[in-house]
Design an enzyme around this catalytic site. Structure first.
Site, mmCIF file in Angstrom:
data_model
loop_
_atom_site.group_PDB
_atom_site.id
_atom_site.type_symbol
_atom_site.label_atom_id
_atom_site.label_comp_id
_atom_site.label_asym_id
_atom_site.label_seq_id
_atom_site.Cartn_x
_atom_site.Cartn_y
_atom_site.Cartn_z
ATOM 1 N N LYS A 58 9.075 -7.980 -15.556
ATOM 2 C CA LYS A 58 9.161 -6.543 -15.280
ATOM 3 C C LYS A 58 8.581 -6.179 -13.912
ATOM 4 O O LYS A 58 8.966 -5.181 -13.318
ATOM 5 C CB LYS A 58 8.478 -5.757 -16.389
ATOM 6 C CG LYS A 58 9.259 -5.860 -17.690
ATOM 7 C CD LYS A 58 8.720 -5.004 -18.788
ATOM 8 C CE LYS A 58 9.638 -5.037 -19.991
ATOM 9 N NZ LYS A 58 9.691 -6.371 -20.639
HETATM 10 C C1 LIG Z 1 10.760 -6.904 -21.383
HETATM 11 C C2 LIG Z 1 10.803 -8.356 -21.652
HETATM 12 C C3 LIG Z 1 11.971 -8.978 -22.136
HETATM 13 C C4 LIG Z 1 13.223 -8.200 -22.478
HETATM 14 O O1 LIG Z 1 13.911 -7.743 -21.354
HETATM 15 P P1 LIG Z 1 15.033 -6.630 -21.474
HETATM 16 O O2 LIG Z 1 15.401 -6.250 -20.097
HETATM 17 O O3 LIG Z 1 14.381 -5.490 -22.225
HETATM 18 O O4 LIG Z 1 16.164 -7.209 -22.231
HETATM 19 C C5 LIG Z 1 11.956 -10.359 -22.308
HETATM 20 N N1 LIG Z 1 10.840 -11.084 -22.060
HETATM 21 C C6 LIG Z 1 9.707 -10.510 -21.601
HETATM 22 C C7 LIG Z 1 8.526 -11.365 -21.359
HETATM 23 C C8 LIG Z 1 9.645 -9.124 -21.374
HETATM 24 O O5 LIG Z 1 8.501 -8.581 -20.929
#
Ligand SMILES: *Cc1c(COP(=O)(O)O)cnc(C)c1O
Length: 458
Positions: free
Chosen positions: A107
């Site tokens: 993120k």
């Molecule tokens: C947010 C997150 C996801 C999921 O990603 P999306 O874009 O919501 O599909 C997967 N793995 C981790 C570690 C995350 O923080």
């Protein structure tokens, strides 16, 4: 470049308005009016590619020189010189490490940029906003790191008291910054999310506080994530050589960015969606029917989701961009907890998309085997990406790139349980467990939390 809503009834906006608006006024999500095409080649450099790939999406919203500085600034916080290194796992499987940002999860790739874009745009408009968000873990810390020390933002992050892991809590509560406020709500993650929704629905409060959000439906986040799909392909043989991606999926934002990269001209053969036992998407790609179930907690908590908000953007494309149709289907889906697409459409979809689900036991086994065979330590989310990529791969000579979305040290219990060794936090977080924490506990009560926020903003 202009943006339209997936529900077809909101004003058409430029990039900078879409950035600050988040959700469209008709309840839809913003998407570009046309998908811009990338140039034919790039050299695999992250920042250069990022500037080139994102510039058409920004349009004339931000002067080019300023945008270049913002991008270069955003990725200077990453602790790997390649930003997102690509690791060869053997047999045509590659791991794209997206966890070298400040909070150790993918993120950061989007939020480090979006935070800077917010700062620029708010400064230009001389506008102050109050960002309110709920988190079950990763999003909160990434949002906090993105907006810390900003003059035009007051940020309130609600987390369920005692229900986030200690590392995740500390990554939020040890940030020393006057504009960051952590609130531990005596309730569940759903309670936190409901409080945030109710605050946005309270028009007076919303206007008085100038509420804003930077959640995963914000177009700018999807845009920033397109870049690493392109970079990975460049590093493996160029933008026109065939590649496939496997993505551990929750809200469908990450993998939708892969779809957008394909629309930009990247030669993506397969897009694979990895799920844990919360497998609503995998069931959908298998059957063409989407049905809401209960959320079950797993060792990959960032994927413990039933309704993936960004899926709406793919649905919009599948329905030939007919907003009213999207609106009708999704309203019905909310009510009946189920929806289906036609068999023709499902066949079309199955050519490019596939999905696979894995239990906590399978994830644990994968982490152990990978540690023994290659020495690579996967976190549970990244393990699901690798497992799904291996399982769904159709063509041996097309590389499969699995996205690693979190650093193993972010989920030390699961990794230790699998391998017997507790992964160490990287140097910049070494003393995380000793740093002083700051947060206030509040009851699960809208009025009380609103009063608290008003008081703090004054
Ligand atoms: C947010 C997150 C996801 C999921 O990603 P999306 O874009 O919501 O599909 C997967 N793995 C981790 C570690 C995350 O923080």
């Amino acid at each position: 470049m202009r943006y339209i809503s997936t529900r077809g009834a909101a004003p058409v906006l430029e990039f900078n308005d879409v950035l600050l608006e988040g959700l469209a006024s008709d309840g839809g999500l913003y998407v570009p009016e046309v998908w811009p095409k990338f140039s034919n080649s790039g050299n695999g450099d992250y920042v250069e590619t990022a500037i080139e790939v994102m510039t058409p999406f920004i349009g004339s919203s931000i002067p080019q020189k300023v945008f270049e500085e913002i991008v270069s600034d955003a990725y200077s916080t990453f602790r790997h010189e390649e930003i997102a290194p690509l690791v060869d796992m053997g047999q045509g499987i590659y791991l794209l490490e997206l966890f070298h940002g400040p909070t150790l999860a993918f993120k950061d790739v989007a939020l480090q940029l979006v935070g800077k874009l917010f700062e620029y745009e708010l400064g230009k408009r001389n506008k102050k906003v109050t960002i309110v968000g709920a988190t079950s873990g990763d999003t909160g810390s990434a949002a906090i790191e993105a907006c810390r020390d900003q003059e035009n933002v007051e940020m309130f992050i609600l987390h369920p008291a005692g229900r986030v892991s200690e590392i995740q809590r500390r990554q939020m509560t040890t940030v020393e910054s006057a504009n960051i406020h952590n609130i531990a709500i005596e309730g569940t993650f759903d309670d936190c999310q409901d409080l945030v929704k109710e605050m946005f629905a309270d028009i007076d409060f919303r206007q008085q506080m100038q509420l804003s959000a930077i959640n995963s439906i914000n177009w700018a986040r999807v845009m920033a994530q397109i870049v690493y799909f392109v970079v990975a392909a460049e590093r493996l043989g160029g933008r026109h050589s065939s590649v496939s991606f496997s993505v551990p999926t929750g809200n469908f934002g990450n993998v939708f960015s892969g779809y957008a990269a394909r629309r930009g001209g990247l030669n993506i053969d397969q897009l694979v969606v990895g799920s844990n036992t919360n497998d609503i998407l995998t069931r959908f790609f298998e059957s063409g029917t989407m049905r809401i179930d209960e959320v079950t907690p797993t060792t990959s908590p960032s994927m413990d989701i039933q309704v993936s908000s960004n899926f709406e953007r793919l649905l919009f494309e599948l329905l030939d961009r007919e907003g009213p149709k999207v609106d009708e289907i999704l309203k019905r889906f909310r009510k009946e907890k189920e929806m289906s697409i036609s068999p023709d459409l499902h066949n079309e979809l199955a050519k490019e998309w596939s999905g696979a689900r894995f239990t906590d036991d399978q994830v644990k086994q994968c982490i152990l085997e990978e540690a023994e065979n290659s020495g690579i330590i996967l976190d549970p989310h990244s393990a699901i990406g690798v497992l799904a990529g291996r399982k769904c791969r159709k063509t041996k000579n097309i590389p499969m790139i699995a996205l690693a979305t979190a650093h193993p040290a972010k989920f030390p219990e699961a990794v230790e349980d699998a391998t017997g060794v507790r992964p160490k936090l990287p140097p910049h977080l070494k003393d995380l467990m000793e740093r002083p924490e700051q947060f206030d506990k509040q009851p699960n009560d809208l009025q009380t939390v609103q009063n608290y926020i008003k008081e703090m903003v004054k």
